[in-house]
Motif scaffolding. Structure first.
Motif, short mmCIF file in Angstrom:
data_model
loop_
_atom_site.label_atom_id
_atom_site.label_comp_id
_atom_site.label_asym_id
_atom_site.label_seq_id
_atom_site.Cartn_x
_atom_site.Cartn_y
_atom_site.Cartn_z
N THR A 183 16.27 -9.80 3.97
CA THR A 183 16.72 -10.13 5.32
C THR A 183 17.90 -9.25 5.73
O THR A 183 18.04 -8.91 6.91
N ARG A 232 16.60 -6.13 7.61
CA ARG A 232 15.63 -6.25 8.71
C ARG A 232 15.77 -5.08 9.69
O ARG A 232 16.85 -4.85 10.23
N GLY A 270 17.40 -15.72 5.22
CA GLY A 270 15.94 -15.66 5.12
C GLY A 270 15.32 -17.05 5.02
O GLY A 270 14.27 -17.32 5.64
#
Lengths: 430, 430
Positions: free
Chosen positions: A65, A68, A103
């Motif tokens: 995450t 990203r 996440g």
């Protein structure tokens, strides 16, 4: 907790209106047409709502995450070796903890209750799952390049052992330690054989990346006298334990036999495989061979979200266009692959469908939105029409973890703050 | 109306934080870093929000909302001829009106401000767009099977004429009448030539289905001495007017030349083409030839929603996996194809991007959701991470039509009630 007058997707994938569903502790203990006589405490009215199993995400790298949207649009080699791996090398245990926590927040929003995960600083990733109330099968992703390395000196072996001794089965079975092997091309045969024997001794499940990229698959054959990754892993003894093989895009004829005979689960990652241009697995052939097929998101940096509603639609449509046949996969097969087939892969035999006695891993879907009407077929609407944000509530082991944008176990603001701070630090160090 | 401290996706696809954007009447008349001196009335704080152009959906059959999820999982021939066409034959003008209205509600929720549409009872479909405040390029979908039919006796010609005379350019240009031809295989050459001449005389835009299915493309060549649909339509004179050709999955070498030289827009429908297993167009080749490429949903019954956020992600990922190359299409190209390229296709030259003087066709995206963090690249997050429901507000010609689940011009409850009643009636008549 009691749901009343709610539409239920039952264990046979039939859609039944106006049901009562009762939860006591971490289990479903009532399903019926009439109000139960027991007092369940909190009651949720299910008008315009569908109760279905939560999603089991059988292959992910949740801490990613932090990455990203980082380094998008590159070819796979550039992306992985020049961008992703250098970024990951800078990650601290706390980076991994907070990346994981953000996440998990996203996964809960999108109905994922349980994740099979393989990442570095595995203990700290696992800690975030423990704190969040979500389920994990945690793997370290065994890697070894040194021909002289002793198994007991290997860092990933040590993490596997630590996870097993400290976390395996805790939180009433919510946390599971898996054995896990990164891939054929990141290990050597002798030590990998020993690691697999260790997994057999402990009775662990196994996770592995397998035949994701064409070059990876072909290079394996060159290195190992024509053996495909599936054949190589089988010969090494990996499949003596229940194994989840992620991707399986480039399987050959004999590979299907090996997976079927050894009860290996295929974890297909349709969005990631498309985004990295790896290819599309042959789901029809996998299902025709009665191989367990489950759907997964992979890491967020090759997706770039953790939205299983979207993943189901991609999975189904990619199969149709791959096979030039719109009948190749059904909504029922797709939902099964995102729910109970994933729970089976994770060794969670009392999870993945709504029946009395099962763990209460549930999501509530808002089916009153305009894009969900009319209903010629509820299963079609779930797979093809629903939006990830239609999920209103996510329940794991009988506990509400997410409801209408609110988190009950996660300090979202802190997770977001920490991720942003740590992301900027890593970038400044590169 | 004034947005303050909002992140803006500007006309160059740059993302600029903390902007002020002012709207007077139906146009954007201020963009800047500082608060304008003019009093704009209502002020929206843009904290955690992105202002971007609304979506232009260049190929749809909006009334098919009535058929969402109907007869899924069949092969294309069964689906179309044994299910869809018999259902459609039962539709009344009011069925089409309410089916359209529910479809518009969904489109506004997912940020679509303008739709190129081809359907029967076209006047009633158009009426729903007029009432809703959204934009339409309305086409009847010309069909003719009778070799002796006079153009002026043809029903679709008559509808085209009626639309032109009664609706073309009304509502300050919001409603546009298009000429439209269903497809090569549903017309005959002589009358089609006359219809295209009529379009030239009136200066209308043209819509057409072209090379969607392999069999359709090949059958055209058999019927017309080896001519592809593109060649056949060119020879007939169709491309003398600005044309939007939907699908274009099976184009051949010369077809790209024809489309490029005649400024034909390709309306790609990635989800529909995957769901019906028709194939994947070659977007890289289309863009390399400087052909205008725009993204569309097609009808809801082969999608099964009208979610352009989802459609953008599908488009991009299908191209990557098709080309075995993750660099084949960029987020910027994808967003362009869903916004300004669509506006150009519809002949809306003052629409599709955020600049002073342009029509205020805008959406507000919630970029504070956990699945939109962190931001390594906002364009990547919009295309790969966003969820359709992140759209909070949809503005068309300066009017808010949708905001946080509320509709300002549509009685959603009535539309849903009417659709359900009419759907059940049609099913009972089949």
């Amino acid at each position: 907790m009691l749901f009343k007058n709610i539409t239920v997707l039952d264990e046979n994938f039939d859609v039944i209106d106006n049901q009562y569903v009762g939860i006591t502790g971490d289990r479903i203990d009532y399903i019926g047409n009439s109000e139960p006589s027991v007092d369940y405490g909190e009651v949720f009215s299910g008008n315009g709502r569908l109760l279905m199993p939560g999603f089991y995400n059988v292959h992910a790298h949740t801490p990613m995450t932090l990455l990203r949207g980082y380094a998008g649009g590159l070819n796979l080699q550039d992306w992985l070796f020049n961008k992703i791996i250098p970024f990951e090398a800078k990650l601290t245990p706390d980076d991994v903890y907070y990346g994981t926590m953000l996440g998990i927040a996203e996964m809960l929003k999108f109905g994922i209750v349980s994740t099979t995960d393989m990442y570095l600083h595995t203990e700290h990733m696992t800690k975030a799952f423990i704190d969040s109330g979500a389920k994990i099968n945690a793997g370290a992703g065994f890697v070894s390049f040194n021909p002289d390395e002793k198994l007991t000196d290997n860092k990933d072996y040590q993490i596997t052992k630590y996870l097993y001794e400290n976390y395996h089965g805790i939180c009433n079975g919510r946390i599971i330690a898996d054995a896990s092997v990164h891939a054929e091309y990141t290990t050597l045969e002798r030590i990998l054989r020993e690691y697999c024997e260790y997994a057999v001794d402990l009775g662990l499940n196994m996770q592995v990346h397998m035949s994701e990229m064409k070059a990876e698959h072909e290079d394996c054959k060159k290195r190992h006298g024509g053996k495909t990754p599936a054949r190589y892993f089988y010969d090494i003894g990996m499949f003596k334990v229940p194994t989840t093989a992620a991707h399986c895009v480039w399987l050959e004829d004999e590979d299907y036999d090996i997976l079927a005979e050894n009860h290996v689960t295929v974890a297909t990652c349709p969005i990631s495989n498309a985004k990295l241009a790896s290819g599309i697995c042959d789901a029809k052939r996998i299902l025709d061979r009665n191989i367990n097929l489950a759907i997964a998101t992979d890491g967020v940096s090759s997706n770039n979200n953790l939205n299983m509603i979207e993943e189901m639609k991609f999975f189904s449509l990619l199969q149709k266009v791959r096979g030039s046949d719109p009948t190749v996969i059904t909504p029922k097969q797709t939902i099964k692959a995102a729910t109970v087939s994933g729970a089976m892969a994770q060794g969670r035999k009392d999870c993945g469908c709504i029946k009395v006695g099962n763990k209460a891993d549930l999501i509530v879907l808002d089916i009153a939105q305009p894009h969900m009407k009319p209903v010629h077929s509820m299963l079609d609407n779930i797979v093809y029409s629903a939006d990830g944000s239609d999920i209103e509530m996510t329940i794991c082991d009988g506990k509400i973890l997410y409801k209408n944008g609110e988190y009950y176990t996660i300090d979202l603001e802190k997770a977001e703050y920490e991720v942003e701070k740590r992301r900027l630090r890593v970038l400044s160090e590169l």
